[in-house]
Design a protein around this motif. Structure first.
Motif, PDB file in Angstrom:
ATOM      1  N   LYS A  12       0.807  -1.223   0.000  1.00  0.00           N
ATOM      2  CA  LYS A  12       0.000   0.000   0.000  1.00  0.00           C
ATOM      3  C   LYS A  12       0.841   1.276   0.000  1.00  0.00           C
ATOM      4  O   LYS A  12       0.412   2.313  -0.492  1.00  0.00           O
ATOM      5  CB  LYS A  12      -0.933   0.011   1.218  1.00  0.00           C
ATOM      6  CG  LYS A  12      -1.902  -1.174   1.241  1.00  0.00           C
ATOM      7  CD  LYS A  12      -2.727  -1.227  -0.050  1.00  0.00           C
ATOM      8  CE  LYS A  12      -3.685  -2.411  -0.057  1.00  0.00           C
ATOM      9  NZ  LYS A  12      -4.457  -2.495  -1.314  1.00  0.00           N
ATOM     10  N   ASP A  13       2.033   1.204   0.564  1.00  0.00           N
ATOM     11  CA  ASP A  13       2.870   2.403   0.629  1.00  0.00           C
ATOM     12  C   ASP A  13       4.314   2.001   0.934  1.00  0.00           C
ATOM     13  O   ASP A  13       4.586   0.890   1.407  1.00  0.00           O
ATOM     14  CB  ASP A  13       2.345   3.352   1.716  1.00  0.00           C
ATOM     15  CG  ASP A  13       2.901   4.766   1.580  1.00  0.00           C
ATOM     16  OD1 ASP A  13       3.535   5.061   0.547  1.00  0.00           O
ATOM     17  OD2 ASP A  13       2.709   5.567   2.517  1.00  0.00           O
ATOM     18  N   ASP A  31      -1.190  -4.504   3.245  1.00  0.00           N
ATOM     19  CA  ASP A  31      -2.591  -4.721   3.624  1.00  0.00           C
ATOM     20  C   ASP A  31      -2.625  -5.631   4.853  1.00  0.00           C
ATOM     21  O   ASP A  31      -2.132  -6.762   4.816  1.00  0.00           O
ATOM     22  CB  ASP A  31      -3.321  -5.376   2.443  1.00  0.00           C
ATOM     23  CG  ASP A  31      -4.814  -5.523   2.681  1.00  0.00           C
ATOM     24  OD1 ASP A  31      -5.232  -5.470   3.861  1.00  0.00           O
ATOM     25  OD2 ASP A  31      -5.549  -5.698   1.695  1.00  0.00           O
ATOM     26  N   ASP A  46      -0.436  -0.977   7.114  1.00  0.00           N
ATOM     27  CA  ASP A  46      -0.778   0.254   6.398  1.00  0.00           C
ATOM     28  C   ASP A  46      -1.437   1.255   7.353  1.00  0.00           C
ATOM     29  O   ASP A  46      -2.424   0.944   8.016  1.00  0.00           O
ATOM     30  CB  ASP A  46      -1.728  -0.076   5.239  1.00  0.00           C
ATOM     31  CG  ASP A  46      -2.079   1.160   4.415  1.00  0.00           C
ATOM     32  OD1 ASP A  46      -1.323   2.146   4.465  1.00  0.00           O
ATOM     33  OD2 ASP A  46      -3.116   1.120   3.724  1.00  0.00           O
ATOM     34  N   ASP A  47      -0.877   2.487   7.407  1.00  0.00           N
ATOM     35  CA  ASP A  47      -1.441   3.510   8.300  1.00  0.00           C
ATOM     36  C   ASP A  47      -2.390   4.469   7.576  1.00  0.00           C
ATOM     37  O   ASP A  47      -2.814   5.476   8.147  1.00  0.00           O
ATOM     38  CB  ASP A  47      -0.326   4.301   8.983  1.00  0.00           C
ATOM     39  CG  ASP A  47       0.580   5.022   7.978  1.00  0.00           C
ATOM     40  OD1 ASP A  47       0.260   5.015   6.756  1.00  0.00           O
ATOM     41  OD2 ASP A  47       1.605   5.590   8.397  1.00  0.00           O
ATOM     42  N   GLN A  48      -2.674   4.170   6.297  1.00  0.00           N
ATOM     43  CA  GLN A  48      -3.621   4.967   5.494  1.00  0.00           C
ATOM     44  C   GLN A  48      -3.104   6.376   5.179  1.00  0.00           C
ATOM     45  O   GLN A  48      -3.853   7.222   4.709  1.00  0.00           O
ATOM     46  CB  GLN A  48      -4.978   5.081   6.211  1.00  0.00           C
ATOM     47  CG  GLN A  48      -5.634   3.755   6.570  1.00  0.00           C
ATOM     48  CD  GLN A  48      -5.998   2.945   5.338  1.00  0.00           C
ATOM     49  OE1 GLN A  48      -6.497   3.485   4.342  1.00  0.00           O
ATOM     50  NE2 GLN A  48      -5.751   1.641   5.391  1.00  0.00           N
ATOM     51  N   ILE A  49      -1.834   6.622   5.420  1.00  0.00           N
ATOM     52  CA  ILE A  49      -1.231   7.930   5.104  1.00  0.00           C
ATOM     53  C   ILE A  49      -0.179   7.725   4.025  1.00  0.00           C
ATOM     54  O   ILE A  49       0.797   6.990   4.231  1.00  0.00           O
ATOM     55  CB  ILE A  49      -0.591   8.571   6.349  1.00  0.00           C
ATOM     56  CG1 ILE A  49      -1.637   8.769   7.448  1.00  0.00           C
ATOM     57  CG2 ILE A  49       0.059   9.912   6.000  1.00  0.00           C
ATOM     58  CD1 ILE A  49      -1.050   9.219   8.770  1.00  0.00           C
ATOM     59  N   GLU A  69       4.601  -0.747   3.738  1.00  0.00           N
ATOM     60  CA  GLU A  69       3.308  -0.880   4.405  1.00  0.00           C
ATOM     61  C   GLU A  69       2.416  -1.808   3.573  1.00  0.00           C
ATOM     62  O   GLU A  69       2.270  -1.611   2.364  1.00  0.00           O
ATOM     63  CB  GLU A  69       2.646   0.490   4.567  1.00  0.00           C
ATOM     64  CG  GLU A  69       3.421   1.409   5.500  1.00  0.00           C
ATOM     65  CD  GLU A  69       2.732   2.741   5.712  1.00  0.00           C
ATOM     66  OE1 GLU A  69       1.629   2.948   5.161  1.00  0.00           O
ATOM     67  OE2 GLU A  69       3.287   3.588   6.435  1.00  0.00           O
TER      68      GLU A  69
END
Length: 321
Positions: free
Chosen positions: A248-249, A271, A306-309, A269
């Motif tokens: 994801k990142d 899932d 993943d921290d969604q940032i 990062e």
């Protein structure tokens, strides 16, 4: 020890032998003629021979296997050796410039013009041969495609991507070839036009060109000793990583150049819903792909949830093949 030396930079080894022979011939010619341009060329070839010998040994030692005392290996040894080598070239540069200025202020007519011209012409041919070998090495190291005369422009275009030792040999032989031509021009102007200061001017120009090599090599290898990051390689690796939908990142990614090799570290990062076995397979796949890249010695990968940032910008990147 001998098996280690066989892994040294071939261009540097050949160049060291050729330049030692050339320096001895030029030195004998200088003793016979007293030509100051020949003196500058003698200093130049002698400095190059010593320099390239250090490069050859340093590039071989840098391939030594890591041990308990030095777990990160010896990749940066070649950078340290090259930093020491530029001191030698710097001293030779100073001597060439000093003698050249002295001759400009007090020009004298040298003798044995045809001895000087013959020696310098032979030297230019040999230097050009060694430089062409270095050009082919650049093409090989950078995985460029070129044959025949197309090797010349391609080698210049890809020089920045070559190994430090090969870059040094390339630049030194380029300056040596141009320096020989300049020395010939200076001698001819002195003999046919009576402009005796031309030999001194030629000596100063040769010395300044040598200083240019000193500056370039010092800056390049100071970066190597400190551990320079390769932005282009990082972007390519990042583009490949993002081809996997479970990544994801990228939290951090470093492609550090250590001597002639690359050390890759990253924190990715993923899932949080994927299984442990799936995460292990992803890690193995990324490691294998990057390890197959030329010059990469080790890859360290860490996973985080993943921290969604968004941290890494997915721009201007071309996936590695």
């Amino acid at each position: 020890m001998m098996s280690l030396l066989r892994r040294g930079n071939k261009s540097a080894g050949i160049a060291a032998i050729v330049n030692l022979i050339i320096s001895l011939i030029k030195g004998a010619a200088f003793m016979l003629t007293g030509n100051v341009a020949m003196f500058a060329e003698t200093m130049h070839s002698l400095g190059d021979a010593a320099n390239q010998l250090f490069v050859f040994v340093g590039s071989a030692l840098s391939k030594k296997r890591p041990n308990d005392r030095y777990p990160n290996g010896f990749g940066r040894v070649v950078n340290l050796v090259l930093l020491f080598a530029v001191i030698i070239v710097g001293i030779m540069s100073y001597e060439a410039i000093k003698e050249g200025i002295h001759h400009i202020l007090q020009p004298t007519e040298s003798k044995g013009i045809w001895i000087s011209i013959s020696v310098l012409t032979a030297a230019v041919i040999l230097e050009a041969f060694v430089m062409f070998k270095a050009m082919k090495e650049v093409i090989h190291e950078t995985n460029a495609e070129a044959k025949g005369l197309s090797i010349i422009p391609k080698s210049f275009a890809n020089l920045s991507k070559a190994k430090p030792a090969t870059k040094l040999v390339f630049m030194e032989d380029l300056v040596a070839t141009l320096g020989g031509v300049i020395a010939i021009i200076g001698i001819l102007l002195s003999f046919y036009v009576g402009f005796h200061a031309a030999e001194g001017i030629a000596s100063v120009i040769i010395g300044v060109m040598m200083f240019y090599v000193v500056g370039r090599v010092f800056l390049d290898n100071a970066k190597g000793v400190l551990g320079e990051a390769d932005d282009e390689l990082e972007a390519k690796i990042a583009a490949f990583i993002f081809t996997n939908e479970d990544i994801k990142d990228i939290k951090t990614l470093f492609a550090m150049k250590e001597g002639e090799d690359y050390h890759i570290e990253m924190k990715l990062e993923i899932d949080p819903s994927i299984s442990v076995s799936r995460a292990i397979n992803i890690k193995k796949s990324i490691e294998q792909h990057i390890q197959n890249m030329p010059g990469v010695t080790d890859v360290i990968i860490e996973f985080e949830e993943d921290d969604q940032i968004a941290t890494w910008e997915k721009v201007n990147s071309t996936p590695i093949g």
